[in-house]
Design a protein around this motif. Structure first.
Motif, PDB file in Angstrom:
ATOM      1  N   SER A 228      12.213 -10.113  -3.894  1.00 13.64           N
ATOM      2  CA  SER A 228      11.092 -10.161  -2.954  1.00 13.64           C
ATOM      3  C   SER A 228      11.194  -9.009  -1.967  1.00 13.64           C
ATOM      4  CB  SER A 228      11.105 -11.503  -2.209  1.00 13.64           C
ATOM      5  OG  SER A 228      10.067 -11.551  -1.249  1.00 13.64           O
ATOM      6  N   ILE A 229      10.188  -8.157  -1.968  1.00 14.14           N
ATOM      7  CA  ILE A 229      10.092  -7.048  -1.007  1.00 14.14           C
ATOM      8  C   ILE A 229       8.674  -7.047  -0.448  1.00 14.14           C
ATOM      9  CG2 ILE A 229      10.193  -4.548  -0.685  1.00 14.14           C
ATOM     10  CD1 ILE A 229      12.137  -4.410  -3.044  1.00 14.14           C
ATOM     11  N   THR A 230       8.522  -7.323   0.800  1.00 14.11           N
ATOM     12  CA  THR A 230       7.224  -7.422   1.496  1.00 14.11           C
ATOM     13  C   THR A 230       6.152  -8.054   0.605  1.00 14.11           C
ATOM     14  OG1 THR A 230       6.586  -5.144   0.878  1.00 14.11           O
ATOM     15  CG2 THR A 230       7.729  -5.446   2.980  1.00 14.11           C
ATOM     16  N   PRO A 231       6.368  -9.259   0.100  1.00 17.07           N
ATOM     17  CA  PRO A 231       5.438  -9.848  -0.866  1.00 17.07           C
ATOM     18  C   PRO A 231       4.104 -10.266  -0.271  1.00 17.07           C
ATOM     19  CG  PRO A 231       7.054 -11.470  -0.214  1.00 17.07           C
ATOM     20  CD  PRO A 231       7.480 -10.172   0.417  1.00 17.07           C
ATOM     21  N   ASP A 232       4.006 -10.312   1.061  1.00 17.27           N
ATOM     22  CA  ASP A 232       2.760 -10.760   1.681  1.00 17.27           C
ATOM     23  C   ASP A 232       2.001  -9.635   2.378  1.00 17.27           C
ATOM     24  OD1 ASP A 232       2.933 -13.610   1.041  1.00 17.27           O
ATOM     25  OD2 ASP A 232       4.707 -13.568   2.326  1.00 17.27           O
ATOM     26  N   GLN A 233       2.477  -8.404   2.223  1.00 16.23           N
ATOM     27  CA  GLN A 233       1.691  -7.269   2.705  1.00 16.23           C
ATOM     28  C   GLN A 233       0.531  -7.027   1.758  1.00 16.23           C
ATOM     29  OE1 GLN A 233       3.477  -3.566   3.768  1.00 16.23           O
ATOM     30  NE2 GLN A 233       5.074  -4.492   5.048  1.00 16.23           N
ATOM     31  N   ARG A 234      -0.545  -6.501   2.301  1.00 17.58           N
ATOM     32  CA  ARG A 234      -1.749  -6.267   1.511  1.00 17.58           C
ATOM     33  C   ARG A 234      -1.797  -4.804   1.059  1.00 17.58           C
ATOM     34  NH1 ARG A 234      -6.080 -10.014   2.923  1.00 17.58           N
ATOM     35  NH2 ARG A 234      -7.549  -8.312   3.239  1.00 17.58           N
ATOM     36  N   PHE A 235      -2.151  -4.617  -0.214  1.00 26.74           N
ATOM     37  CA  PHE A 235      -2.171  -3.290  -0.823  1.00 26.74           C
ATOM     38  C   PHE A 235      -3.499  -3.077  -1.559  1.00 26.74           C
ATOM     39  CE2 PHE A 235       2.219  -4.532  -0.458  1.00 26.74           C
ATOM     40  CZ  PHE A 235       2.921  -3.367  -0.181  1.00 26.74           C
ATOM     41  N   ILE A 236      -3.889  -1.809  -1.667  1.00 28.03           N
ATOM     42  CA  ILE A 236      -5.012  -1.469  -2.553  1.00 28.03           C
ATOM     43  C   ILE A 236      -4.533  -1.688  -3.981  1.00 28.03           C
ATOM     44  CG2 ILE A 236      -6.533   0.368  -3.364  1.00 28.03           C
ATOM     45  CD1 ILE A 236      -6.318   1.631  -0.592  1.00 28.03           C
ATOM     46  N   PRO A 237      -5.177  -2.570  -4.741  1.00 31.73           N
ATOM     47  CA  PRO A 237      -4.651  -2.930  -6.065  1.00 31.73           C
ATOM     48  C   PRO A 237      -5.114  -2.052  -7.208  1.00 31.73           C
ATOM     49  CG  PRO A 237      -6.488  -4.349  -5.531  1.00 31.73           C
ATOM     50  CD  PRO A 237      -6.307  -3.427  -4.348  1.00 31.73           C
TER      51      PRO A 237
ATOM     52  N   VAL B  44       4.256  -5.432  -8.747  1.00 25.97           N
ATOM     53  CA  VAL B  44       4.735  -4.353  -7.886  1.00 25.97           C
ATOM     54  C   VAL B  44       3.548  -3.470  -7.535  1.00 25.97           C
ATOM     55  CG1 VAL B  44       5.470  -3.011  -9.909  1.00 25.97           C
ATOM     56  CG2 VAL B  44       6.342  -2.427  -7.641  1.00 25.97           C
ATOM     57  N   LEU B  45       3.337  -3.281  -6.237  1.00 26.07           N
ATOM     58  CA  LEU B  45       2.198  -2.522  -5.718  1.00 26.07           C
ATOM     59  C   LEU B  45       2.718  -1.414  -4.819  1.00 26.07           C
ATOM     60  CD1 LEU B  45       0.073  -5.632  -4.669  1.00 26.07           C
ATOM     61  CD2 LEU B  45      -0.102  -4.359  -6.805  1.00 26.07           C
ATOM     62  N   ALA B  46       2.279  -0.184  -5.075  1.00 20.75           N
ATOM     63  CA  ALA B  46       2.699   0.968  -4.279  1.00 20.75           C
ATOM     64  C   ALA B  46       1.467   1.669  -3.721  1.00 20.75           C
ATOM     65  CB  ALA B  46       3.527   1.940  -5.121  1.00 20.75           C
ATOM     66  N   ASN B  47       1.493   1.966  -2.452  1.00 20.34           N
ATOM     67  CA  ASN B  47       0.378   2.639  -1.763  1.00 20.34           C
ATOM     68  C   ASN B  47       0.897   3.768  -0.877  1.00 20.34           C
ATOM     69  OD1 ASN B  47      -2.162   0.072  -0.991  1.00 20.34           O
ATOM     70  ND2 ASN B  47      -1.403   0.849  -2.918  1.00 20.34           N
ATOM     71  N   ASP B  48      -0.024   4.640  -0.517  1.00 23.38           N
ATOM     72  CA  ASP B  48       0.210   5.684   0.497  1.00 23.38           C
ATOM     73  C   ASP B  48       1.209   6.740   0.050  1.00 23.38           C
ATOM     74  OD1 ASP B  48      -1.522   4.220   2.102  1.00 23.38           O
ATOM     75  OD2 ASP B  48       0.093   3.102   3.062  1.00 23.38           O
TER      76      ASP B  48
END
Length: 491
Positions: A64-73, A463-467
């Protein structure tokens, strides 16, 4: 071009989840797996954000790594769209209608009206064998030899050609082509390019729907750098840049802003080829978006769909389940947008807002908190969309428990084998053992799905990566892939 996928016999998710594994694998050291994931993701581009959640099929959290942060999917949005489509697939299939055509003689000379009903697979290609516009042209030619106007009617859906948050520069590309109830050839204009001699312009061949200004220069070598420019709602396409003289002939595809007009224009060409005289204009019939298309403004009043007249001929749409495969494996944007509209048409007007209402209802049934997702479209092209890793894993967990869960899983790309994962995870433990939806947008990468570990256990992950800084998206993708392989090897 239609991609062909090799179907691989795979055990069901339930069978995978019940696979016997060594005792050590059933009770993994989650702290060490967490450390492995963090170490691998440390290689991602500086300044980027990442969220990760990995669980067992039973819901035990492993990483679990920042599982509740919101990301552009990005295209992870399509998981949600196809899930709500599968949730009511029998109803959608039973009410599906294909494209129809009729002769309107109410104003004297006969007009042809082409009616779209949200089917994304109408085709006019030379090799078309199913769901072909040519079949409708044949029916008209058998009925009359003289036509005045040809009308493209896409009023089956409200006129929402682009979703909120669509980047304007994507509109001219095939990935941002307009959404319409009357869709033909994926609403793409095809341009065939053949390099010329060095210093000259290449040869271009197209249907003639767009006026093309060819400013491309052929240069030595094999490199290609063709740039397209077209203003919204313009039919002037300017192509600039260079193409190598040794480059094979290329197929270029560009978006169409008014698909109803494009379909009517193409029907005119087909009718003239059949000896039908057409001496009128190409016209369109859209249904403007109104307050009645928003369930929040419509209130308890039911939406009343326009009454459709009888058709001279209509096509039989292909099964929607087959279309789900193309949506998820190819990440086909237009078809995903139309899937959302078809779902929305069952309980409302077919608007994006009605689709969002269905999404909220189904996600509530799945136990997913509304804070975990926010969608403005059905494909993931909108930069307004947001999801959390927890919402994605929650969706995948819920899907796996549905009667249609295994069928839906089979629509996902397979690592190293097909779809958008064809060239990823090759030669690793996860080749052929990871089934996941990809996502790719500017500075956004996503991958969510199921994977089978070394011990044979099936895990659910997102797994979601942004920015990511400009030019570092591939670095982020590589870090994600190494991380997932390391987790699979450890468990």
């Amino acid at each position: 071009m239609t991609m062909k996928f090799r179907h691989i016999a795979l055990p069901s998710l339930l069978a995978l989840s019940l696979s016997l594994a060594p005792a050590a694998a059933r009770t993994p050291d989650t702290s060490s797996v967490q450390t492995i994931a963090e170490q691998k993701l440390a290689d991602r581009p500086a300044g980027s954000r990442v969220g990760l959640l990995v669980t067992t099929m039973e819901g035990e959290t492993l990483v679990s790594i920042t599982p509740d942060q919101r990301f552009i999917p990005a295209s992870n949005t399509k998981m949600f769209t196809t899930a709500i489509g599968y949730a009511q697939l029998p109803v959608l299939e039973s009410t599906a209608k294909g494209t129809g055509v009729r002769i309107d003689r109410s104003n004297g000379a006969p007009d042809v009206v082409l009616h779209g009903r949200g089917d994304p697979r109408l085709s006019s290609t030379d090799d078309c064998v199913q769901n072909c516009l040519q079949m409708l042209a044949d029916a008209i030619a058998r009925t009359t030899r003289h036509i005045r106007h040809i009308v493209g009617d896409d009023s089956w859906l409200p006129d929402e050609r682009w979703s909120p948050g669509m980047s304007w520069n994507n509109i001219q590309s095939r990935y941002g082509t307009a959404t319409s109830a009357l869709t033909l050839d994926d609403n793409e204009l095809v341009v065939m390019l053949t390099p010329g001699a060095v210093g000259t312009a290449p040869r271009l061949a197209s249907s003639g729907y767009y006026d093309i200004e060819n400013r491309i220069v052929t240069v030595a070598g094999k490199d290609e750098d063709v740039v397209a420019e077209r203003m919204p709602n313009s039919r002037m396409l300017r192509l600039t840049g260079t193409v190598g003289a040794d480059t094979p002939a290329m197929t270029l595809r560009y978006g169409v802003d008014d698909p109803a007009h494009f379909a009517a224009w193409r029907l005119r060409e087909l009718l003239r080829a059949r000896g039908v005289r057409v001496d009128g204009d190409i016209d369109v019939r859209h249904r403007p978006l109104t307050a009645a298309d928003d369930p929040k403004l419509r209130g308890t009043a039911a939406f009343t769909a326009p009454v459709e007249p009888a058709m001279l001929a209509e096509l039989t749409p292909q099964p929607l389940a087959e279309n789900m495969i193309r949506i998820n494996k190819e990440s086909q944007n237009l078809h995903s947008e139309l899937m959302l509209r078809r779902v929305a048409r069952q309980s409302g007007s077919g608007s994006i807002a009605d689709g969002q209402a269905v999404m909220r209802r189904v996600m509530t049934e799945a136990g997913i908190a509304e804070t975990g997702y926010d969608f403005s479209d059905g494909s993931g092209m909108s930069t307004y969309n947001r999801i959390t890793p927890r919402a994605a894993v929650g969706l995948l967990t819920w899907i796996a428990r549905q009667p249609w869960g295994a069928a839906w899983r089979d629509t996902l790309p397979i690592a190293g084998r097909d779809g958008t994962l064809q060239n990823r995870f090759k030669g690793t433990l996860l080749e052929g053992k990871l089934f996941a939806k990809t996502g790719s947008l500017n500075a956004s990468r996503a991958l969510s799905g199921y994977m089978v570990t070394r011990s044979g256990r099936t895990l659910i992950f997102s797994v979601l990566a942004n920015d990511m800084p400009n030019g570092t998206d591939s670095q982020a993708t590589a870090a994600v892939d190494r991380m997932l392989v390391a987790i699979a090897e450890a468990l």
